[in-house]
Motif scaffolding. Sequence first.
Motif, PDB file in Angstrom:
ATOM      1  N   LEU A  14      -0.254   6.125  -7.477  1.00 37.32           N
ATOM      2  CA  LEU A  14      -1.125   5.262  -8.258  1.00 37.32           C
ATOM      3  C   LEU A  14      -2.511   5.079  -7.644  1.00 37.32           C
ATOM      4  O   LEU A  14      -3.375   4.453  -8.230  1.00 37.32           O
ATOM      5  N   ALA A  15      -2.700   5.620  -6.445  1.00 39.85           N
ATOM      6  CA  ALA A  15      -4.007   5.486  -5.788  1.00 39.85           C
ATOM      7  C   ALA A  15      -4.464   6.819  -5.258  1.00 39.85           C
ATOM      8  O   ALA A  15      -3.739   7.689  -4.946  1.00 39.85           O
ATOM      9  N   LYS A  37       0.835  -1.207   0.000  1.00 38.02           N
ATOM     10  CA  LYS A  37       0.000   0.000   0.000  1.00 38.02           C
ATOM     11  C   LYS A  37       0.865   1.250   0.000  1.00 38.02           C
ATOM     12  O   LYS A  37       0.614   2.196  -0.764  1.00 38.02           O
ATOM     13  N   VAL A  69       2.348   1.860  -3.455  1.00 35.86           N
ATOM     14  CA  VAL A  69       1.345   2.350  -4.399  1.00 35.86           C
ATOM     15  C   VAL A  69       1.058   3.819  -4.143  1.00 35.86           C
ATOM     16  O   VAL A  69       1.012   4.629  -5.078  1.00 35.86           O
ATOM     17  N   VAL A  70       0.860   4.172  -2.877  1.00 39.95           N
ATOM     18  CA  VAL A  70       0.555   5.567  -2.519  1.00 39.95           C
ATOM     19  C   VAL A  70       1.735   6.481  -2.850  1.00 39.95           C
ATOM     20  O   VAL A  70       1.556   7.573  -3.391  1.00 39.95           O
TER      21      VAL A  70
END
Length: 114
Positions: free
Chosen positions: A113-114, A105, A108-109
């Motif tokens: 990407l989120a 997570k 990704v952060v």
Amino acid sequence: MFTFSIAELALKLFGVKTASAVSHRIFCHTTMSFSNLVGPLEEIGFYGHPMAFLAPTSYGQPHALMINFQSYVDKMMIVLSVNEGTIPNPHRLCEDMVESLRLIKDAVVSRGLA
């Protein structure tokens, strides 16, 4: 996909009994299994009581580790079924999974990407 192809070929060539024996042998010689289910996108209830979460699992599988994933609204439930003879510290496995998911997570952060 490979397992399905072998079972289908056995069914066509040798019949139901052989296909059943092949399927049983495959399941008995598998160490780990994954399952994922897409759950409802909105909250559901049971006799007027809202459900807080869904946690699917199964019993009696001959696997050392079975991992079930279930989405429910905006949550993901992960249920582990563990053979303690093969995995002597299942709580440590859960802690490691939590840490791994946190690292994923964060990656990704950090990449936006989120």
